[in-house]
Motif scaffolding. Structure first.
Motif, mmCIF file in Angstrom:
data_model
loop_
_atom_site.group_PDB
_atom_site.id
_atom_site.type_symbol
_atom_site.label_atom_id
_atom_site.label_comp_id
_atom_site.label_asym_id
_atom_site.label_seq_id
_atom_site.Cartn_x
_atom_site.Cartn_y
_atom_site.Cartn_z
ATOM 1 N N LYS A 7 0.875 -1.159 0.000
ATOM 2 C CA LYS A 7 0.000 0.000 0.000
ATOM 3 C C LYS A 7 0.922 1.221 0.000
ATOM 4 O O LYS A 7 1.879 1.274 0.770
ATOM 5 C CB LYS A 7 -0.868 -0.008 1.262
ATOM 6 N N THR A 8 0.641 2.188 -0.887
ATOM 7 C CA THR A 8 1.488 3.381 -0.967
ATOM 8 C C THR A 8 0.622 4.635 -1.084
ATOM 9 O O THR A 8 -0.602 4.547 -1.120
ATOM 10 C CB THR A 8 2.412 3.337 -2.206
ATOM 11 N N ASN A 9 1.274 5.771 -1.169
ATOM 12 C CA ASN A 9 0.577 7.016 -1.486
ATOM 13 C C ASN A 9 1.097 7.567 -2.824
ATOM 14 O O ASN A 9 1.063 8.754 -3.072
ATOM 15 C CB ASN A 9 0.707 8.043 -0.353
ATOM 16 N N ILE A 10 1.545 6.668 -3.691
ATOM 17 C CA ILE A 10 1.954 7.016 -5.057
ATOM 18 C C ILE A 10 0.656 7.089 -5.867
ATOM 19 O O ILE A 10 0.093 6.070 -6.223
ATOM 20 C CB ILE A 10 2.912 5.947 -5.635
ATOM 21 N N ASN A 11 0.165 8.321 -6.124
ATOM 22 C CA ASN A 11 -1.197 8.412 -6.636
ATOM 23 C C ASN A 11 -1.388 9.057 -8.001
ATOM 24 O O ASN A 11 -2.514 9.297 -8.405
ATOM 25 C CB ASN A 11 -2.090 9.110 -5.604
ATOM 26 N N GLU A 30 12.784 -6.920 -10.754
ATOM 27 C CA GLU A 30 12.797 -7.126 -12.196
ATOM 28 C C GLU A 30 11.610 -6.431 -12.858
ATOM 29 O O GLU A 30 11.692 -6.026 -14.019
ATOM 30 C CB GLU A 30 12.781 -8.622 -12.503
ATOM 31 N N ASP A 31 10.504 -6.304 -12.127
ATOM 32 C CA ASP A 31 9.305 -5.683 -12.685
ATOM 33 C C ASP A 31 8.536 -5.008 -11.563
ATOM 34 O O ASP A 31 8.505 -5.521 -10.440
ATOM 35 C CB ASP A 31 8.436 -6.756 -13.367
ATOM 36 N N TRP A 32 7.906 -3.862 -11.861
ATOM 37 C CA TRP A 32 7.109 -3.181 -10.852
ATOM 38 C C TRP A 32 6.039 -2.340 -11.528
ATOM 39 O O TRP A 32 6.192 -1.938 -12.677
ATOM 40 C CB TRP A 32 7.985 -2.323 -9.933
ATOM 41 N N SER A 33 4.950 -2.120 -10.808
ATOM 42 C CA SER A 33 3.873 -1.278 -11.318
ATOM 43 C C SER A 33 3.069 -0.746 -10.142
ATOM 44 O O SER A 33 3.075 -1.326 -9.056
ATOM 45 C CB SER A 33 2.967 -2.064 -12.265
ATOM 46 N N VAL A 34 2.383 0.375 -10.380
ATOM 47 C CA VAL A 34 1.522 0.973 -9.366
ATOM 48 C C VAL A 34 0.131 1.105 -9.951
ATOM 49 O O VAL A 34 -0.044 1.633 -11.050
ATOM 50 C CB VAL A 34 2.018 2.369 -8.932
ATOM 51 N N ASP A 35 -0.855 0.608 -9.228
ATOM 52 C CA ASP A 35 -2.255 0.762 -9.629
ATOM 53 C C ASP A 35 -2.787 2.026 -8.967
ATOM 54 O O ASP A 35 -3.265 1.996 -7.837
ATOM 55 C CB ASP A 35 -3.071 -0.461 -9.219
ATOM 56 N N THR A 36 -2.681 3.159 -9.672
ATOM 57 C CA THR A 36 -3.106 4.438 -9.097
ATOM 58 C C THR A 36 -4.624 4.563 -9.023
ATOM 59 O O THR A 36 -5.134 5.462 -8.369
ATOM 60 C CB THR A 36 -2.529 5.634 -9.893
ATOM 61 N N ASN A 40 -5.912 1.827 -2.405
ATOM 62 C CA ASN A 40 -4.668 1.719 -1.645
ATOM 63 C C ASN A 40 -3.414 1.990 -2.470
ATOM 64 O O ASN A 40 -2.309 1.789 -1.990
ATOM 65 C CB ASN A 40 -4.572 0.336 -0.991
ATOM 66 N N LYS A 41 -3.583 2.429 -3.719
ATOM 67 C CA LYS A 41 -2.447 2.771 -4.594
ATOM 68 C C LYS A 41 -1.397 1.665 -4.556
ATOM 69 O O LYS A 41 -0.250 1.857 -4.162
ATOM 70 C CB LYS A 41 -1.813 4.113 -4.201
ATOM 71 N N LEU A 42 -1.812 0.468 -4.965
ATOM 72 C CA LEU A 42 -0.995 -0.728 -4.798
ATOM 73 C C LEU A 42 0.232 -0.766 -5.701
ATOM 74 O O LEU A 42 0.130 -0.645 -6.918
ATOM 75 C CB LEU A 42 -1.840 -1.980 -5.031
ATOM 76 N N LEU A 43 1.378 -0.942 -5.062
ATOM 77 C CA LEU A 43 2.642 -1.139 -5.748
ATOM 78 C C LEU A 43 2.914 -2.639 -5.749
ATOM 79 O O LEU A 43 2.954 -3.267 -4.691
ATOM 80 C CB LEU A 43 3.770 -0.410 -5.006
ATOM 81 N N THR A 44 3.078 -3.202 -6.941
ATOM 82 C CA THR A 44 3.389 -4.620 -7.073
ATOM 83 C C THR A 44 4.799 -4.738 -7.631
ATOM 84 O O THR A 44 5.120 -4.125 -8.647
ATOM 85 C CB THR A 44 2.390 -5.315 -8.018
ATOM 86 N N VAL A 45 5.631 -5.491 -6.943
ATOM 87 C CA VAL A 45 7.019 -5.691 -7.378
ATOM 88 C C VAL A 45 7.303 -7.182 -7.478
ATOM 89 O O VAL A 45 6.737 -7.986 -6.745
ATOM 90 C CB VAL A 45 8.034 -5.025 -6.418
#
Length: 75
Positions: A7-11, A30-36, A40-45
């Motif tokens: 959970k982040t505040n990358i919005n 190797e891979d990452w994305s943020v569901d803005t 919860n502004k989910l960061l998946t790595v």
């Protein structure tokens, strides 16, 4: 491949642009994305040798909050 969700505040796109150079420094990612669009502004790595502490430290260094998702519904 290991995977972690935070959970982040990358919005917004600007926030993603700010955190990108930090995430590019992550040797274990190797891979990452943020569901803005998510609440919860989910960061998946993901990465073969994913180092969760490295991810958390880099996101905090970029000026954002980060909290690992521990269970199905909790952070």
């Amino acid at each position: 491949m290991k995977k972690a969700i935070y959970k982040t505040n990358i919005n917004c796109g600007g926030c993603i642009a700010t955190v990108t150079p930090f995430m590019e420094q992550a040797k274990s990612v190797e891979d990452w994305s943020v569901d803005t669009d998510s609440k919860n502004k989910l960061l998946t790595v993901s990465g073969a040798n994913l180092d969760k502490k490295e991810v958390e430290n880099l996101v905090k260094s970029a000026g954002f909050e980060i909290k690992e998702k521990k269970g199905l519904f909790s952070f």
